[in-house]
Write a protein that holds these residues in place. Structure first.
Motif, PDB file in Angstrom:
ATOM      1  N   ARG A   1       5.984  72.729  52.559  1.00 55.40           N
ATOM      2  CA  ARG A   1       4.591  72.918  52.975  1.00 55.40           C
ATOM      3  C   ARG A   1       3.663  72.006  52.170  1.00 55.40           C
ATOM      4  NH1 ARG A   1       1.071  78.559  52.752  1.00 55.40           N
ATOM      5  NH2 ARG A   1      -0.839  77.704  53.661  1.00 55.40           N
ATOM      6  N   PHE A   2       3.951  71.864  50.888  1.00 51.61           N
ATOM      7  CA  PHE A   2       3.145  70.967  50.059  1.00 51.61           C
ATOM      8  C   PHE A   2       3.277  69.529  50.571  1.00 51.61           C
ATOM      9  CE2 PHE A   2       2.273  68.246  46.424  1.00 51.61           C
ATOM     10  CZ  PHE A   2       1.099  68.802  45.934  1.00 51.61           C
ATOM     11  N   TYR A   3       4.493  69.139  50.918  1.00 51.54           N
ATOM     12  CA  TYR A   3       4.699  67.803  51.468  1.00 51.54           C
ATOM     13  C   TYR A   3       3.882  67.587  52.742  1.00 51.54           C
ATOM     14  CZ  TYR A   3       8.789  66.918  48.427  1.00 51.54           C
ATOM     15  OH  TYR A   3       9.621  66.691  47.364  1.00 51.54           O
ATOM     16  N   GLU A   4       3.814  68.607  53.575  1.00 52.64           N
ATOM     17  CA  GLU A   4       3.055  68.487  54.825  1.00 52.64           C
ATOM     18  C   GLU A   4       1.587  68.197  54.538  1.00 52.64           C
ATOM     19  OE1 GLU A   4       3.706  72.097  56.909  1.00 52.64           O
ATOM     20  OE2 GLU A   4       5.751  71.605  57.520  1.00 52.64           O
ATOM     21  N   VAL A   5       1.027  68.895  53.555  1.00 45.65           N
ATOM     22  CA  VAL A   5      -0.372  68.682  53.200  1.00 45.65           C
ATOM     23  C   VAL A   5      -0.591  67.255  52.688  1.00 45.65           C
ATOM     24  CG1 VAL A   5      -2.205  69.378  51.600  1.00 45.65           C
ATOM     25  CG2 VAL A   5      -0.811  71.109  52.732  1.00 45.65           C
ATOM     26  N   MET A   6       0.353  66.761  51.908  1.00 46.34           N
ATOM     27  CA  MET A   6       0.240  65.423  51.316  1.00 46.34           C
ATOM     28  C   MET A   6       0.783  64.332  52.236  1.00 46.34           C
ATOM     29  SD  MET A   6      -1.246  65.447  48.363  1.00 46.34           S
ATOM     30  CE  MET A   6      -0.856  63.727  48.031  1.00 46.34           C
ATOM     31  N   ASP A   7       1.319  64.722  53.402  1.00 47.94           N
ATOM     32  CA  ASP A   7       1.975  63.771  54.299  1.00 47.94           C
ATOM     33  C   ASP A   7       2.963  62.930  53.501  1.00 47.94           C
ATOM     34  OD1 ASP A   7       2.573  62.501  56.667  1.00 47.94           O
ATOM     35  OD2 ASP A   7       0.921  61.061  56.548  1.00 47.94           O
ATOM     36  N   ALA A   8       3.777  63.614  52.713  1.00 44.94           N
ATOM     37  CA  ALA A   8       4.692  62.954  51.779  1.00 44.94           C
ATOM     38  C   ALA A   8       6.095  62.846  52.353  1.00 44.94           C
ATOM     39  CB  ALA A   8       4.729  63.721  50.461  1.00 44.94           C
ATOM     40  N   THR A   9       6.786  61.797  51.945  1.00 44.10           N
ATOM     41  CA  THR A   9       8.175  61.572  52.336  1.00 44.10           C
ATOM     42  C   THR A   9       9.056  61.763  51.108  1.00 44.10           C
ATOM     43  OG1 THR A   9       7.540  59.959  54.022  1.00 44.10           O
ATOM     44  CG2 THR A   9       9.828  59.912  53.256  1.00 44.10           C
ATOM     45  N   GLU A  10       9.983  62.706  51.179  1.00 39.89           N
ATOM     46  CA  GLU A  10      10.849  62.965  50.033  1.00 39.89           C
ATOM     47  C   GLU A  10      11.891  61.858  49.886  1.00 39.89           C
ATOM     48  OE1 GLU A  10      12.188  67.066  48.390  1.00 39.89           O
ATOM     49  OE2 GLU A  10      13.823  66.366  49.707  1.00 39.89           O
ATOM     50  N   VAL A  11      12.047  61.399  48.659  1.00 44.57           N
ATOM     51  CA  VAL A  11      13.033  60.373  48.336  1.00 44.57           C
ATOM     52  C   VAL A  11      14.264  61.001  47.687  1.00 44.57           C
ATOM     53  CG1 VAL A  11      13.450  58.268  46.990  1.00 44.57           C
ATOM     54  CG2 VAL A  11      11.207  58.650  48.037  1.00 44.57           C
ATOM     55  N   VAL A  12      14.013  61.993  46.845  1.00 40.67           N
ATOM     56  CA  VAL A  12      15.093  62.691  46.150  1.00 40.67           C
ATOM     57  C   VAL A  12      14.811  64.188  46.201  1.00 40.67           C
ATOM     58  CG1 VAL A  12      16.232  63.089  43.922  1.00 40.67           C
ATOM     59  CG2 VAL A  12      15.549  60.769  44.579  1.00 40.67           C
ATOM     60  N   ALA A  13      15.807  64.985  46.580  1.00 39.36           N
ATOM     61  CA  ALA A  13      15.650  66.441  46.561  1.00 39.36           C
ATOM     62  C   ALA A  13      15.837  66.948  45.135  1.00 39.36           C
ATOM     63  CB  ALA A  13      16.669  67.091  47.492  1.00 39.36           C
ATOM     64  N   GLY A  14      15.051  67.960  44.767  1.00 42.02           N
ATOM     65  CA  GLY A  14      15.146  68.502  43.420  1.00 42.02           C
ATOM     66  C   GLY A  14      15.948  69.783  43.362  1.00 42.02           C
ATOM     67  N   ASP A  15      15.976  70.376  42.176  1.00 41.62           N
ATOM     68  CA  ASP A  15      16.721  71.615  41.970  1.00 41.62           C
ATOM     69  C   ASP A  15      15.972  72.834  42.494  1.00 41.62           C
ATOM     70  OD1 ASP A  15      18.616  70.072  40.694  1.00 41.62           O
ATOM     71  OD2 ASP A  15      17.872  70.520  38.672  1.00 41.62           O
ATOM     72  N   ARG A  16      14.633  72.714  42.676  1.00 36.24           N
ATOM     73  CA  ARG A  16      13.814  73.852  43.091  1.00 36.24           C
ATOM     74  C   ARG A  16      13.003  73.462  44.322  1.00 36.24           C
ATOM     75  NH1 ARG A  16      11.637  73.792  37.119  1.00 36.24           N
ATOM     76  NH2 ARG A  16      12.194  71.631  37.605  1.00 36.24           N
TER      77      ARG A  16
ATOM     78  N   LEU B   1      -5.442  70.570  50.139  1.00 39.14           N
ATOM     79  CA  LEU B   1      -4.794  71.242  49.010  1.00 39.14           C
ATOM     80  C   LEU B   1      -5.591  72.458  48.561  1.00 39.14           C
ATOM     81  CD1 LEU B   1      -3.620  68.233  46.770  1.00 39.14           C
ATOM     82  CD2 LEU B   1      -2.167  69.811  48.043  1.00 39.14           C
ATOM     83  N   ARG B   2      -6.912  72.367  48.672  1.00 38.28           N
ATOM     84  CA  ARG B   2      -7.764  73.485  48.246  1.00 38.28           C
ATOM     85  C   ARG B   2      -7.663  74.682  49.183  1.00 38.28           C
ATOM     86  NH1 ARG B   2     -11.943  68.957  47.537  1.00 38.28           N
ATOM     87  NH2 ARG B   2     -11.524  68.238  45.423  1.00 38.28           N
ATOM     88  N   GLU B   3      -7.037  74.490  50.341  1.00 39.83           N
ATOM     89  CA  GLU B   3      -6.870  75.583  51.280  1.00 39.83           C
ATOM     90  C   GLU B   3      -5.551  76.322  51.086  1.00 39.83           C
ATOM     91  OE1 GLU B   3      -7.244  73.823  55.104  1.00 39.83           O
ATOM     92  OE2 GLU B   3      -9.360  73.290  54.862  1.00 39.83           O
ATOM     93  N   LEU B   4      -4.703  75.815  50.180  1.00 37.44           N
ATOM     94  CA  LEU B   4      -3.448  76.480  49.925  1.00 37.44           C
ATOM     95  C   LEU B   4      -3.720  77.811  49.219  1.00 37.44           C
ATOM     96  CD1 LEU B   4      -1.241  73.456  48.740  1.00 37.44           C
ATOM     97  CD2 LEU B   4      -1.115  74.685  50.917  1.00 37.44           C
TER      98      LEU B   4
END
Length: 237
Positions: free
Chosen positions: A119-134, A233-236
């Motif tokens: 959901r955070f990625y959607e707000v930032m229109d971000a593309t994940e490069v590496v998946a994390g542990d959490r 982000l302020r609407e989260l």
């Protein structure tokens, strides 16, 4: 409004000082007004002036306001926010209480509940490069990478986490991502996710993905409109 309910004096002084001392007070005034999501008309009504007065100050058509006028404007912005529940006041008070200038930390928030990282990625229109542990975050901090690296000693970086390390750190003004990722190596523990704003995946520093994997945090990139993203982000929660 009673004195006990008034916004913290330190917050008022910090915002008023930034506007007054700015090389472009009108633009800085506009930044704070839009950050508080207050229209020119709403601000003008609160000050009992024409909205054209606010417009003229922000555009530079009117001589830059003195400290007295700036103080009235800042008080009006804070009073409007207080009438809405004081969300922006609390946000900026947290940044200031952490000892950061607003040009270093552009946003710092704790959520009422953890949200999926997706959901955070959607707000930032971000593309994940590496998946994390959490895969969840409980807050975020948006940091101007250039100002942070120039002005924050490495031992101060841990304060970017706010109240919880279970958060996303967004670094803006990034060209390759090398400096913020190297700086994070001295911080323990690491955040849940790092978003590098201002570059595409193919522009990323060649060792960025490896560092993220070693430290276990998710890594993403974004080129979205930052002002629009900050508003979302302020609407989260």
């Amino acid at each position: 409004m009673t004195d006990e309910r008034r916004p913290p004096r330190r917050t008022r002084r910090r915002i008023a000082g930034e506007i007054t001392l700015s090389s472009n007070p009108g633009a800085t005034l506009r930044k704070w007004r839009t950050d508080f999501d207050v229209s020119q008309t709403e601000l003008a009504d609160r000050l009992d002036v024409s909205s054209s007065v606010i417009s003229d100050y922000e555009s530079g058509r009117r001589e830059s306001p003195g400290i007295g006028v700036v103080s009235r404007i800042v008080r009006a912005l804070l009073d409007i926010d207080e009438s809405r529940g004081g969300g922006r006041i609390r946000q900026y008070a947290r940044v200031i209480s952490a000892g950061f200038e607003s040009d270093i930390v552009q946003d710092l928030r704790e959520y009422s509940t953890s949200i999926p990282l997706e959901r955070f990625y959607e707000v930032m229109d971000a593309t994940e490069v590496v998946a994390g542990d959490r895969d969840h975050v409980s807050g975020h901090t948006v940091i101007n990478s250039i100002e942070a690296i120039k002005r924050l000693p490495s031992e101060e970086f841990y304060r970017l986490y706010g109240q919880s390390t279970n958060r996303a750190l967004v670094f803006t003004d990034v060209t390759r991502g090398e400096s913020p990722l190297v700086a994070l190596r001295v911080v323990n523990p690491t955040p849940n996710a790092v978003v590098l704003h201002g570059l595409e995946a193919d522009e990323l520093w060649e060792h960025a993905a490896a560092l993220a994997r070693v430290d276990g945090f998710a890594l993403a990139v974004s080129t979205c409109d930052l002002d629009a993203a900050l508003a979302k982000l302020r609407e989260l929660p």
